[in-house]
Write a protein that holds these residues in place. Structure first.
Motif, PDB file in Angstrom:
ATOM      1  N   GLU A  24      45.612  31.192  49.628  1.00 42.80           N
ATOM      2  CA  GLU A  24      44.695  31.873  50.559  1.00 42.80           C
ATOM      3  C   GLU A  24      43.874  32.941  49.841  1.00 42.80           C
ATOM      4  N   ALA A  25      44.306  33.374  48.659  1.00 43.48           N
ATOM      5  CA  ALA A  25      43.590  34.432  47.928  1.00 43.48           C
ATOM      6  C   ALA A  25      43.211  33.966  46.522  1.00 43.48           C
ATOM      7  N   LEU A  26      43.106  32.657  46.336  1.00 48.22           N
ATOM      8  CA  LEU A  26      42.776  32.093  45.013  1.00 48.22           C
ATOM      9  C   LEU A  26      43.679  32.698  43.922  1.00 48.22           C
ATOM     10  N   ALA A  63      43.656  32.069  38.572  1.00 46.92           N
ATOM     11  CA  ALA A  63      43.765  33.327  39.329  1.00 46.92           C
ATOM     12  C   ALA A  63      42.381  33.978  39.337  1.00 46.92           C
ATOM     13  N   ALA A  64      41.943  34.388  40.541  1.00 48.42           N
ATOM     14  CA  ALA A  64      40.593  34.963  40.680  1.00 48.42           C
ATOM     15  C   ALA A  64      40.573  36.462  40.427  1.00 48.42           C
ATOM     16  N   GLY A  65      41.621  36.980  39.771  1.00 50.45           N
ATOM     17  CA  GLY A  65      41.603  38.388  39.385  1.00 50.45           C
ATOM     18  C   GLY A  65      42.681  39.189  40.054  1.00 50.45           C
ATOM     19  N   ILE A  68      41.697  42.447  44.934  1.00 55.59           N
ATOM     20  CA  ILE A  68      40.713  43.497  45.227  1.00 55.59           C
ATOM     21  C   ILE A  68      41.051  44.194  46.546  1.00 55.59           C
ATOM     22  N   LYS A  69      41.546  43.414  47.509  1.00 58.31           N
ATOM     23  CA  LYS A  69      41.829  44.012  48.826  1.00 58.31           C
ATOM     24  C   LYS A  69      42.997  45.002  48.729  1.00 58.31           C
ATOM     25  N   GLU A  70      43.982  44.672  47.916  1.00 58.89           N
ATOM     26  CA  GLU A  70      45.144  45.560  47.763  1.00 58.89           C
ATOM     27  C   GLU A  70      44.762  46.833  47.002  1.00 58.89           C
ATOM     28  N   PRO A  84      50.558  48.802  39.857  1.00 63.48           N
ATOM     29  CA  PRO A  84      50.901  47.508  40.430  1.00 63.48           C
ATOM     30  C   PRO A  84      50.938  46.382  39.393  1.00 63.48           C
ATOM     31  N   PHE A  85      50.443  46.684  38.184  1.00 62.22           N
ATOM     32  CA  PHE A  85      50.350  45.629  37.169  1.00 62.22           C
ATOM     33  C   PHE A  85      51.400  45.777  36.063  1.00 62.22           C
ATOM     34  N   ALA A  86      52.371  46.684  36.278  1.00 63.73           N
ATOM     35  CA  ALA A  86      53.346  46.941  35.217  1.00 63.73           C
ATOM     36  C   ALA A  86      54.028  45.648  34.772  1.00 63.73           C
ATOM     37  N   GLY A 104      39.920  25.705  37.343  1.00 66.62           N
ATOM     38  CA  GLY A 104      39.205  26.562  38.290  1.00 66.62           C
ATOM     39  C   GLY A 104      39.024  27.973  37.749  1.00 66.62           C
ATOM     40  N   TYR A 105      39.004  28.941  38.682  1.00 69.22           N
ATOM     41  CA  TYR A 105      38.660  30.318  38.302  1.00 69.22           C
ATOM     42  C   TYR A 105      39.757  31.021  37.498  1.00 69.22           C
ATOM     43  N   ALA A 106      39.368  31.594  36.380  1.00 70.95           N
ATOM     44  CA  ALA A 106      40.235  32.525  35.639  1.00 70.95           C
ATOM     45  C   ALA A 106      39.356  33.748  35.395  1.00 70.95           C
ATOM     46  N   PRO A 131      34.366  39.832  35.475  1.00 65.79           N
ATOM     47  CA  PRO A 131      33.289  40.316  36.341  1.00 65.79           C
ATOM     48  C   PRO A 131      33.545  41.685  36.967  1.00 65.79           C
ATOM     49  N   GLU A 132      34.520  42.446  36.431  1.00 65.63           N
ATOM     50  CA  GLU A 132      34.905  43.716  37.058  1.00 65.63           C
ATOM     51  C   GLU A 132      33.733  44.669  37.236  1.00 65.63           C
ATOM     52  N   ILE A 133      32.757  44.585  36.315  1.00 63.20           N
ATOM     53  CA  ILE A 133      31.637  45.537  36.381  1.00 63.20           C
ATOM     54  C   ILE A 133      30.885  45.402  37.708  1.00 63.20           C
ATOM     55  N   PRO A 139      37.473  45.948  33.077  1.00 63.91           N
ATOM     56  CA  PRO A 139      38.756  45.235  32.963  1.00 63.91           C
ATOM     57  C   PRO A 139      39.874  46.241  32.692  1.00 63.91           C
ATOM     58  N   GLY A 140      41.017  46.013  33.322  1.00 64.90           N
ATOM     59  CA  GLY A 140      42.107  46.982  33.163  1.00 64.90           C
ATOM     60  C   GLY A 140      43.399  46.364  32.688  1.00 64.90           C
ATOM     61  N   LEU A 141      43.352  45.064  32.379  1.00 68.86           N
ATOM     62  CA  LEU A 141      44.590  44.390  31.949  1.00 68.86           C
ATOM     63  C   LEU A 141      44.389  43.741  30.584  1.00 68.86           C
TER      64      LEU A 141
HETATM   65  N1  CAA Z   1      41.235  39.612  45.328  1.00 68.89           N
HETATM   66  C1  CAA Z   1      41.535  39.404  46.620  1.00 68.89           C
HETATM   67  N2  CAA Z   1      41.129  38.314  47.310  1.00 68.89           N
HETATM   68  C2  CAA Z   1      40.392  37.407  46.648  1.00 68.89           C
HETATM   69  C3  CAA Z   1      40.050  37.556  45.299  1.00 68.89           C
HETATM   70  C4  CAA Z   1      40.512  38.718  44.623  1.00 68.89           C
HETATM   71  N3  CAA Z   1      40.279  38.927  43.310  1.00 68.89           N
HETATM   72  N4  CAA Z   1      39.293  36.496  44.924  1.00 68.89           N
HETATM   73  C5  CAA Z   1      39.177  35.707  46.022  1.00 68.89           C
HETATM   74  N5  CAA Z   1      39.849  36.255  47.052  1.00 68.89           N
HETATM   75  C6  CAA Z   1      39.968  35.724  48.427  1.00 68.89           C
HETATM   76  C7  CAA Z   1      38.669  35.876  49.194  1.00 68.89           C
HETATM   77  O1  CAA Z   1      38.551  37.185  49.712  1.00 68.89           O
HETATM   78  C8  CAA Z   1      38.831  34.824  50.247  1.00 68.89           C
HETATM   79  O2  CAA Z   1      39.704  35.287  51.249  1.00 68.89           O
HETATM   80  P1  CAA Z   1      39.179  35.371  52.789  1.00 68.89           P
HETATM   81  O3  CAA Z   1      38.852  33.947  53.125  1.00 68.89           O
HETATM   82  O4  CAA Z   1      40.376  35.910  53.499  1.00 68.89           O
HETATM   83  O5  CAA Z   1      37.993  36.254  52.776  1.00 68.89           O
HETATM   84  C9  CAA Z   1      39.576  33.715  49.505  1.00 68.89           C
HETATM   85  O6  CAA Z   1      40.175  34.330  48.364  1.00 68.89           O
HETATM   86  C10 CAA Z   1      38.639  32.630  49.002  1.00 68.89           C
HETATM   87  O7  CAA Z   1      37.615  33.244  48.235  1.00 68.89           O
HETATM   88  P2  CAA Z   1      36.056  33.015  48.498  1.00 68.89           P
HETATM   89  O8  CAA Z   1      35.805  32.705  49.945  1.00 68.89           O
HETATM   90  O9  CAA Z   1      35.318  34.192  47.936  1.00 68.89           O
HETATM   91  O10 CAA Z   1      35.817  31.694  47.642  1.00 68.89           O
HETATM   92  P3  CAA Z   1      34.480  31.226  46.920  1.00 68.89           P
HETATM   93  O11 CAA Z   1      34.735  29.855  46.428  1.00 68.89           O
HETATM   94  O12 CAA Z   1      33.285  31.468  47.800  1.00 68.89           O
HETATM   95  O13 CAA Z   1      34.294  32.233  45.656  1.00 68.89           O
HETATM   96  C11 CAA Z   1      35.054  33.413  43.720  1.00 68.89           C
HETATM   97  C12 CAA Z   1      35.243  32.196  44.642  1.00 68.89           C
HETATM   98  C13 CAA Z   1      33.720  33.314  42.978  1.00 68.89           C
HETATM   99  C14 CAA Z   1      36.196  33.403  42.702  1.00 68.89           C
HETATM  100  C15 CAA Z   1      35.093  34.709  44.565  1.00 68.89           C
HETATM  101  O14 CAA Z   1      36.241  34.674  45.412  1.00 68.89           O
HETATM  102  C16 CAA Z   1      35.159  35.961  43.760  1.00 68.89           C
HETATM  103  O15 CAA Z   1      34.143  36.409  43.231  1.00 68.89           O
HETATM  104  N6  CAA Z   1      36.350  36.581  43.669  1.00 68.89           N
HETATM  105  C17 CAA Z   1      36.528  37.844  42.981  1.00 68.89           C
HETATM  106  C18 CAA Z   1      36.481  37.671  41.450  1.00 68.89           C
HETATM  107  C19 CAA Z   1      36.606  39.015  40.782  1.00 68.89           C
HETATM  108  O16 CAA Z   1      35.777  39.884  40.927  1.00 68.89           O
HETATM  109  N7  CAA Z   1      37.699  39.197  40.025  1.00 68.89           N
HETATM  110  C20 CAA Z   1      37.989  40.449  39.358  1.00 68.89           C
HETATM  111  C21 CAA Z   1      38.931  41.281  40.207  1.00 68.89           C
HETATM  112  S1  CAA Z   1      39.140  42.941  39.626  1.00 68.89           S
HETATM  113  C22 CAA Z   1      40.233  42.823  38.332  1.00 68.89           C
HETATM  114  O17 CAA Z   1      40.745  41.767  38.010  1.00 68.89           O
HETATM  115  C23 CAA Z   1      40.533  44.151  37.685  1.00 68.89           C
HETATM  116  C24 CAA Z   1      41.402  44.132  36.502  1.00 68.89           C
HETATM  117  O18 CAA Z   1      41.042  43.728  35.412  1.00 68.89           O
HETATM  118  C25 CAA Z   1      42.725  44.741  36.629  1.00 68.89           C
END
Ligand code: CAA
Length: 258
Positions: A24-26, A63-65, A68-70, A84-86, A104-106, A131-133, A139-141
């Motif tokens: 549900e959260a990729l 893993a899509a990262g 973000i919501k948490e 949270p990333f320890a 898929g997405y990494a 894509p954190e910017i 990036p923090g990990l």
């Molecule tokens: N955190 C939380 N939820 C996420 C998520 C994330 N990183 N990536 C995707 N999801 C959730 C979406 O919110 C969505 O949930 P809802 O349906 O409840 O809204 C579900 O996963 C499916 O995602 P999308 O509807 O967005 O799917 P898409 O196919 O349209 O897009 C995507 C896919 C391009 C990967 C897009 O989800 C996206 O851009 N995700 C965020 C990527 C990102 O910015 N990652 C970096 C996070 S920050 C980080 O990682 C910091 C660090 O270094 C410590």
């Protein structure tokens, strides 16, 4: 803690499989997933019957990262005192070689998680990036450090500063990915690679990983000294005697992991 809610864990022969499972959260890395991942990996790491670990996600997302919501409303104090990333630090330090099988997405923490592994195999559907910017952070990990070492400063800088993603072919050309395979073959290929590693002597595989890791963390002179000391110490193992005897006798080695 074996009733995991965000990962699936399985042992097949001498290979431990960990599948990220938050569809549900990729497979975004929330604190539960990170601690379950660290726990599962440490259990495999403590098990002599496991010679390699495969880490994978789903067809849509490795893993899509970070989640973000948490993370969105956290303060610096919360991010540091209750990091949270320890668990990812812990995961990155397992002695057992880890193969990441990425489809898929990494992205963001997902790309960073793949980079804590030893080998990255990519499906032709894989997308990598930091894509954190775009979220107002960096990036923090390990993204600015491990990606730079993997693909060089200039390529990493472009990805981190623009947030652009790269497909599997570009990631392979850049040196982040060791091989790209058709998506349908990814898990079978990961299994082949992990089984090949698991068929070797476990203490020797640990030593190889430790020496490889040193190349990322220290100077070349220090690393060469460390490698030589490890190499020398391996002559105390039964497996070194067996491996070299098997070569002389023109037969397969029968390693006992001693
Ligand atoms: N955190 C939380 N939820 C996420 C998520 C994330 N990183 N990536 C995707 N999801 C959730 C979406 O919110 C969505 O949930 P809802 O349906 O409840 O809204 C579900 O996963 C499916 O995602 P999308 O509807 O967005 O799917 P898409 O196919 O349209 O897009 C995507 C896919 C391009 C990967 C897009 O989800 C996206 O851009 N995700 C965020 C990527 C990102 O910015 N990652 C970096 C996070 S920050 C980080 O990682 C910091 C660090 O270094 C410590």
């Amino acid at each position: 803690m074996t009733d995991y809610t965000t990962i699936l864990v399985e042992q097949r022969g001498r290979v431990g499989w960990i599948t990220l499972n938050r569809p549900e959260a990729l497979n975004a890395l929330n604190s539960t997933l990170v601690s379950e991942l660290a726990h599962a990996a440490s259990v495999f790491d403590a098990d002599e019957q496991i010679g390699a670990i495969v880490l994978t996600g789903s067809a849509r997302a490795f893993a899509a990262g970070a989640d973000i919501k948490e993370m969105a409303d956290k303060t610096p104090v919360e991010m540091s005192l209750r990091n949270p990333f320890a668990g990812l630090e812990e995961f990155s330090r397992v002695r057992t070689p880890v193969v990441a099988a990425v489809a898929g997405y990494a992205l963001g923490g997902g790309c960073e998680l793949a980079m804590t592994c030893d080998i990255i195999l990519a499906a032709d559907t894989a997308t990598f990036g930091q894509p954190e910017i775009n979220l107002g952070v960096i990036p923090g990990l390990g993204g600015t450090q491990r990606l730079t070492r993997a693909v060089g400063y200039y390529k990493a800088a472009e990805l981190v500063l623009t947030g652009r993603t790269m497909d599997a072919t570009e990631a392979e050309r850049a040196g982040l990915v060791s091989r790209v395979v058709p998506a349908g073959d990814l898990l079978a290929e990961a299994e082949r690679v992990a089984e090949a590693i698991a068929s070797k002597s476990l203490p020797v595989a640990y030593a190889a990983k430790e020496a490889l890791r040193a190349s990322q963390e220290t100077t070349a002179a220090e690393g060469l000294r460390f490698e030589r000391a490890l190499f020398t110490s391996l002559f105390a193992l039964d497996d070194q005697k067996e491996g070299m005897a098997a070569f002389r006798e023109k037969r397969a080695a029968n390693f006992t992991h001693r």
